[in-house]
Design an enzyme around this catalytic site. Structure first.
Site, PDB file in Angstrom:
ATOM      1  N   SER A  43       0.802  -1.222   0.000  1.00 33.68           N
ATOM      2  CA  SER A  43       0.000   0.000   0.000  1.00 33.68           C
ATOM      3  C   SER A  43       0.839   1.277   0.000  1.00 33.68           C
ATOM      4  CB  SER A  43      -0.953   0.017   1.196  1.00 33.68           C
ATOM      5  OG  SER A  43      -0.248   0.165   2.408  1.00 33.68           O
ATOM      6  N   LYS A 120       0.789   4.459   6.992  1.00 35.85           N
ATOM      7  CA  LYS A 120       0.291   5.282   5.885  1.00 35.85           C
ATOM      8  C   LYS A 120       0.928   6.669   6.003  1.00 35.85           C
ATOM      9  CE  LYS A 120      -2.877   2.095   4.855  1.00 35.85           C
ATOM     10  NZ  LYS A 120      -2.781   1.251   3.651  1.00 35.85           N
TER      11      LYS A 120
END
Length: 279
Positions: A43, A120
Site C-alpha cells: 500500500s 500510511k
C-alpha cells in the site's frame, strides 16, 4: 556432589535472570523509543516495499496507550493487545509529551477498530477538508499538484510472507513479467514531495468531501489504488479518521529490506535499501 548440584542450580537461576532482564530491557526500549515494523503489503509503494524492515520512532509524537506493544503470535496462540496492558490510558485522546505529526509524515498507527498496526502517510490535518477528484487529492479545496514521472516497475511474483502478487496498470501479467504502474511526484501544502502510484480508474479516485475532526488525522497510502485508508470508513475495510492517541510513531529510516518470503533469507536482501531514509 551436593556442592556440584547447587552450583548447577545457581547457574540455571542466573541464566533465567539474565533472560528475564534482557526481555524487560527490550520491552522498555520497544515501548519508549523504537518499535520494529515489517512491511507486509504494497500500500505504500514505492516509498516502502513489501519486505522493508524499519524501526518506528516512538519519541516523535509522545506517548499514549498505543505506545505499549501488542504481542500477536497466532502460531503459539498468543494475542496480547496494547489495550490489555495500557488500556487504562485509553479514552481521552491525549498524549504524554505530545508532538503533532506534520503533513507528509509516514506514520505507524493503531487501526481505530481492529487495533492492528497500519502504516500510511498523513494527508489531512485536524480541521482540514479532503477530497479525491480524478485521482488528485484536494486539500481545503486546493489540488495537490502531481507531476508525471514515468513508471514504477516490478517483477510479477508472490511478494513477502503472505505471497501476494502486485496489481498492474498494464493488464494481466504472468509470473516473471514486468508489472507497471503510472508514477507521479505529488507536492503537499508546505512543499513536501513524494511519489504516488496509479493503477487505473476506480471508485476511490473520486470521492465526496471528508471533514477531518479535531484531534484526528486523514491517512492515505502512496500506492493510491491499492490502499485501504481513510477514504474508506473503518467499518468497511478502511481506516477512517485516526485519533491522535492511536499514533505509534514516525517511520524515519529503513534498516534493511528482503525481497524474499522471510527477512532471514539474507540472499534476498535489497542492497540499495540499507538505512534508506523514508521520505
Amino acid at each position: 556432589m551436593a556442592a556440584k548440584e547447587e552450583k548447577k542450580q545457581n547457574a540455571i537461576i542466573e541464566t533465567i535472570k539474565t533472560v528475564v532482564y534482557a526481555l524487560l530491557i527490550a520491552g522498555v526500549f520497544r515501548t519508549l523509543f523504537f518499535q520494529p515494523f515489517w512491511i507486509p503489503s504494497g500500500s505504500m509503494k514505492e516509498t516502502l516495499l513489501v519486505g522493508d524492515f524499519l524501526f518506528v520512532n516512538k519519541m516523535a509524537y509522545g506517548y499514549s496507550y498505543a505506545s505499549c506493544p501488542s504481542v500477536i503470535l497466532p502460531r503459539f496462540g498468543i494475542n496480547i493487545d496494547a489495550k490489555n496492558i495500557c488500556g487504562f490510558l485509553d479514552g481521552d485522546n491525549t498524549r504524554l509529551f505530545a508532538g503533532e505529526p506534520e503533513r507528509g509524515d509516514v506514520v505507524v498507527f493503531r487501526h481505530p477498530v481492529s487495533g492492528r498496526d497500519y502504516i500510511k502517510r498523513v494527508i489531512g490535518m485536524p480541521g482540514d477538508s479532503i477530497q479525491m477528484r480524478g485521482g488528485v487529492v484536494l486539500i481545503n479545496g486546493t489540488p495537490a499538484p502531481q507531476e508525471p514521472a514515468g513508471f514504477f516497475e516490478e517483477t510479477m511474483e508472490p511478494q513477502g510472507p503472505e505471497g501476494r502478487r502486485p496489481r498492474c496498470a498494464n493488464g494481466p501479467v504472468g509470473d516473471g513479467g514486468i508489472c507497471r504502474k503510472a508514477r507521479a511526484i505529488e507536492t503537499l501544502p508546505g512543499g513536501r514531495t513524494h511519489a504516488v502510484l496509479d493503477i487505473g480508474v476506480q471508485a476511490s479516485d473520486s470521492t465526496g468531501v471528508y471533514q477531518v475532526p479535531e484531534g484526528h488525522y486523514f491517512f492515505m497510502g502512496d500506492n493510491r489504488d491499492n490502499s485501504a485508508d481513510s477514504r474508506l470508513g473503518p467499518q468497511i475495510q478502511g481506516v477512517g479518521y485516526v485519533p491522535l492517541e492511536n499514533l505509534i510513531g514516525r517511520a524515519d529510516r529503513i534498516v534493511f529490506s528482503s525481497a524474499g518470503r522471510s527477512m532471514l533469507f539474507f540472499w534476498t536482501w535489497r542492497a540499495d535499501r540499507f538505512f534508506k531514509a523514508v521520505e
